[in-house]
Design a protein around this motif. Structure first.
Motif, PDB file in Angstrom:
ATOM      1  N   LEU A 244       0.831  -1.200   0.000  1.00 11.04           N
ATOM      2  CA  LEU A 244       0.000   0.000   0.000  1.00 11.04           C
ATOM      3  C   LEU A 244       0.863   1.246   0.000  1.00 11.04           C
ATOM      4  CD1 LEU A 244      -2.573  -1.035   2.772  1.00 11.04           C
ATOM      5  CD2 LEU A 244      -2.602  -1.593   0.330  1.00 11.04           C
ATOM      6  N   ILE A 245       0.566   2.161  -0.910  1.00 10.25           N
ATOM      7  CA  ILE A 245       1.149   3.503  -0.886  1.00 10.25           C
ATOM      8  C   ILE A 245       0.072   4.408  -0.321  1.00 10.25           C
ATOM      9  CG2 ILE A 245       2.090   5.391  -2.267  1.00 10.25           C
ATOM     10  CD1 ILE A 245       2.928   3.164  -4.308  1.00 10.25           C
ATOM     11  N   GLU A 246       0.322   4.923   0.874  1.00 10.97           N
ATOM     12  CA  GLU A 246      -0.737   5.633   1.583  1.00 10.97           C
ATOM     13  C   GLU A 246      -0.227   6.938   2.172  1.00 10.97           C
ATOM     14  OE1 GLU A 246      -3.852   5.539   1.845  1.00 10.97           O
ATOM     15  OE2 GLU A 246      -4.119   3.763   0.616  1.00 10.97           O
ATOM     16  N   GLY A 247      -1.105   7.616   2.897  1.00  8.84           N
ATOM     17  CA  GLY A 247      -0.719   8.890   3.489  1.00  8.84           C
ATOM     18  C   GLY A 247      -1.701   9.327   4.547  1.00  8.84           C
ATOM     19  N   TYR A 248      -1.345  10.408   5.201  1.00  8.17           N
ATOM     20  CA  TYR A 248      -2.219  11.043   6.186  1.00  8.17           C
ATOM     21  C   TYR A 248      -2.312  12.514   5.804  1.00  8.17           C
ATOM     22  CZ  TYR A 248      -4.063  12.570  10.695  1.00  8.17           C
ATOM     23  OH  TYR A 248      -4.851  13.116  11.684  1.00  8.17           O
ATOM     24  N   TRP A 249      -3.501  12.916   5.346  1.00  2.00           N
ATOM     25  CA  TRP A 249      -3.681  14.258   4.796  1.00  2.00           C
ATOM     26  C   TRP A 249      -4.153  15.263   5.836  1.00  2.00           C
ATOM     27  CZ3 TRP A 249      -4.613   9.702   2.326  1.00  2.00           C
ATOM     28  CH2 TRP A 249      -3.849   9.476   1.168  1.00  2.00           C
ATOM     29  N   ASP A 250      -5.077  14.885   6.681  1.00  2.01           N
ATOM     30  CA  ASP A 250      -5.534  15.741   7.774  1.00  2.01           C
ATOM     31  C   ASP A 250      -5.935  17.134   7.281  1.00  2.01           C
ATOM     32  OD1 ASP A 250      -6.208  16.303  10.378  1.00  2.01           O
ATOM     33  OD2 ASP A 250      -4.187  16.941  10.956  1.00  2.01           O
ATOM     34  N   HIS A 251      -6.789  17.156   6.247  1.00  4.79           N
ATOM     35  CA  HIS A 251      -7.280  18.437   5.739  1.00  4.79           C
ATOM     36  C   HIS A 251      -8.171  19.130   6.766  1.00  4.79           C
ATOM     37  CE1 HIS A 251      -6.617  16.328   1.729  1.00  4.79           C
ATOM     38  NE2 HIS A 251      -5.834  17.388   1.671  1.00  4.79           N
TER      39      HIS A 251
ATOM     40  N   PRO B 133       6.856  17.051  -0.346  1.00 10.68           N
ATOM     41  CA  PRO B 133       5.563  16.506   0.091  1.00 10.68           C
ATOM     42  C   PRO B 133       4.927  17.364   1.174  1.00 10.68           C
ATOM     43  CG  PRO B 133       7.393  15.171   0.918  1.00 10.68           C
ATOM     44  CD  PRO B 133       7.984  16.145  -0.045  1.00 10.68           C
ATOM     45  N   HIS B 134       3.647  17.640   0.990  1.00 11.11           N
ATOM     46  CA  HIS B 134       2.898  18.452   1.938  1.00 11.11           C
ATOM     47  C   HIS B 134       2.241  17.611   3.020  1.00 11.11           C
ATOM     48  CE1 HIS B 134       2.316  21.596  -1.537  1.00 11.11           C
ATOM     49  NE2 HIS B 134       3.549  21.508  -1.115  1.00 11.11           N
ATOM     50  N   HIS B 135       2.281  16.297   2.868  1.00  9.42           N
ATOM     51  CA  HIS B 135       1.612  15.407   3.803  1.00  9.42           C
ATOM     52  C   HIS B 135       2.521  14.229   4.131  1.00  9.42           C
ATOM     53  CE1 HIS B 135      -2.022  17.692   2.980  1.00  9.42           C
ATOM     54  NE2 HIS B 135      -1.815  17.503   1.697  1.00  9.42           N
ATOM     55  N   ASP B 136       2.060  13.381   5.030  1.00  9.43           N
ATOM     56  CA  ASP B 136       2.839  12.214   5.438  1.00  9.43           C
ATOM     57  C   ASP B 136       2.527  11.057   4.501  1.00  9.43           C
ATOM     58  OD1 ASP B 136       3.855  13.616   7.605  1.00  9.43           O
ATOM     59  OD2 ASP B 136       2.205  13.028   8.908  1.00  9.43           O
ATOM     60  N   TYR B 137       3.425  10.800   3.555  1.00 12.67           N
ATOM     61  CA  TYR B 137       3.277   9.689   2.636  1.00 12.67           C
ATOM     62  C   TYR B 137       4.161   8.534   3.089  1.00 12.67           C
ATOM     63  CZ  TYR B 137       1.214  13.112  -0.594  1.00 12.67           C
ATOM     64  OH  TYR B 137       0.426  14.069  -1.183  1.00 12.67           O
ATOM     65  N   TYR B 138       3.715   7.311   2.815  1.00 12.97           N
ATOM     66  CA  TYR B 138       4.497   6.135   3.201  1.00 12.97           C
ATOM     67  C   TYR B 138       4.097   4.949   2.349  1.00 12.97           C
ATOM     68  CZ  TYR B 138       0.225   5.294   5.951  1.00 12.97           C
ATOM     69  OH  TYR B 138      -1.057   5.127   6.355  1.00 12.97           O
ATOM     70  N   ILE B 139       4.929   3.914   2.389  1.00 17.47           N
ATOM     71  CA  ILE B 139       4.637   2.641   1.727  1.00 17.47           C
ATOM     72  C   ILE B 139       4.621   1.566   2.791  1.00 17.47           C
ATOM     73  CG2 ILE B 139       7.074   2.203   1.169  1.00 17.47           C
ATOM     74  CD1 ILE B 139       6.026   0.987  -1.523  1.00 17.47           C
ATOM     75  N   MET B 140       3.681   0.623   2.664  1.00 15.04           N
ATOM     76  CA  MET B 140       3.456  -0.378   3.708  1.00 15.04           C
ATOM     77  C   MET B 140       3.212  -1.735   3.079  1.00 15.04           C
ATOM     78  SD  MET B 140       0.604  -0.304   6.772  1.00 15.04           S
ATOM     79  CE  MET B 140       1.454   1.108   7.519  1.00 15.04           C
ATOM     80  N   SER B 141       3.780  -2.767   3.676  1.00 15.96           N
ATOM     81  CA  SER B 141       3.632  -4.126   3.195  1.00 15.96           C
ATOM     82  C   SER B 141       3.095  -5.022   4.310  1.00 15.96           C
ATOM     83  CB  SER B 141       5.000  -4.665   2.725  1.00 15.96           C
ATOM     84  OG  SER B 141       4.933  -6.021   2.380  1.00 15.96           O
ATOM     85  N   GLY B 142       2.246  -5.970   3.928  1.00 16.31           N
ATOM     86  CA  GLY B 142       1.763  -6.974   4.862  1.00 16.31           C
ATOM     87  C   GLY B 142       1.663  -8.323   4.162  1.00 16.31           C
ATOM     88  N   VAL B 143       1.979  -9.384   4.884  1.00 16.15           N
ATOM     89  CA  VAL B 143       2.028 -10.727   4.319  1.00 16.15           C
ATOM     90  C   VAL B 143       0.745 -11.488   4.671  1.00 16.15           C
ATOM     91  CG1 VAL B 143       3.251 -12.938   4.351  1.00 16.15           C
ATOM     92  CG2 VAL B 143       4.533 -10.776   4.426  1.00 16.15           C
ATOM     93  N   VAL B 144       0.211 -12.209   3.689  1.00 13.10           N
ATOM     94  CA  VAL B 144      -0.958 -13.067   3.921  1.00 13.10           C
ATOM     95  C   VAL B 144      -0.463 -14.359   4.559  1.00 13.10           C
ATOM     96  CG1 VAL B 144      -2.805 -14.366   2.808  1.00 13.10           C
ATOM     97  CG2 VAL B 144      -2.229 -12.069   1.999  1.00 13.10           C
TER      98      VAL B 144
END
Length: 226
Positions: free
Chosen positions: A154-161, A213-224
């Protein structure tokens, strides 16, 4: 986590209308599209690092205009991109035709995927979970279609507008992860849904986004689990 307050079908139709309306100009923003060779190569580097060197069967959920789908195909993966908004898929198909990369693109719902169990090795999604009425149901669905030992990325972020924007003013209360989540919170959600080896790192390189970047972007991995 709050639950949707009205019918999912209504909320999803509003979401579809919003992204259909943005499809024509979506890639124009520096943090959405690819605007330079340097940005292109930096994204390839990130995806290569996190997806690995081996070619995988990849499902890119919420593929939008196909940015991540096409990058993964360029890296040699067998990619299917799925999106809820047909206008986004139209743009993705136009871009795919201009490249030498082969990507299968189809309309679908991230929460109810039309794929058999355990049929992909890697599932990717970029900036998607905040748009979903039932994000935990989506995570369970993604776990279903990924084979045991496979991963979600997942490529995600926290925008908090400060305020909800555009059509989202009418539905943000129905989206449990509206505005995204800090990475530690989303990591806890993945762990609660049964994913193992959940790891993440910030994506703060300005090259990736075409600007600081104006927000907190990150990449996250999880295993099934096997």
């Amino acid at each position: 986590m709050t639950q949707p307050t009205r019918g999912d079908a209504t909320v999803k139709e509003l979401v579809r209308q919003h992204w259909n309306g943005r499809a024509g100009t979506f890639d124009e923003e520096s943090h959405h599209g690819i605007h330079s060779d340097e940005q292109h190569d930096r994204w390839l580097s990130v995806l290569r690092e996190w997806a690995g060197d081996d070619a995988h069967r990849v499902l890119d959920v919420g593929c939008g205009t196909g940015v991540v789908s096409l990058l993964l195909a360029e890296l040699g993966h067998e990619v299917v991109g799925v999106d809820f908004a047909p206008e986004m898929l139209t743009r993705a198909r136009e871009k795919a035709r201009r490249t030498a990369c082969s990507v299968a693109l189809q309309q679908g719902d991230a929460e109810t995927l039309a794929f058999p169990d355990a049929t992909v090795e890697l599932l990717t999604a970029r900036h998607l979970v905040w748009t979903l009425p039932n994000p935990t149901a989506a995570l369970q669905e993604w776990q279903r279609v990924v084979e045991p030992g496979g991963r979600i990325l997942l490529i995600e972020g926290y925008w908090d507008h400060d305020e909800p924007w555009d059509e989202y003013e009418d539905m943000y209360d129905d989206l449990p992860m509206y505005d995204g989540r800090p990475p530690d919170e989303l990591a806890d959600v993945l762990a609660d849904e049964g994913f193992s080896d959940v790891t993440y790192e910030p994506l703060v390189d300005a090259t990736l986004w075409g600007r600081e970047p104006h927000h907190d972007y990150y990449i996250m991995s999880g295993v099934v689990p096997r």
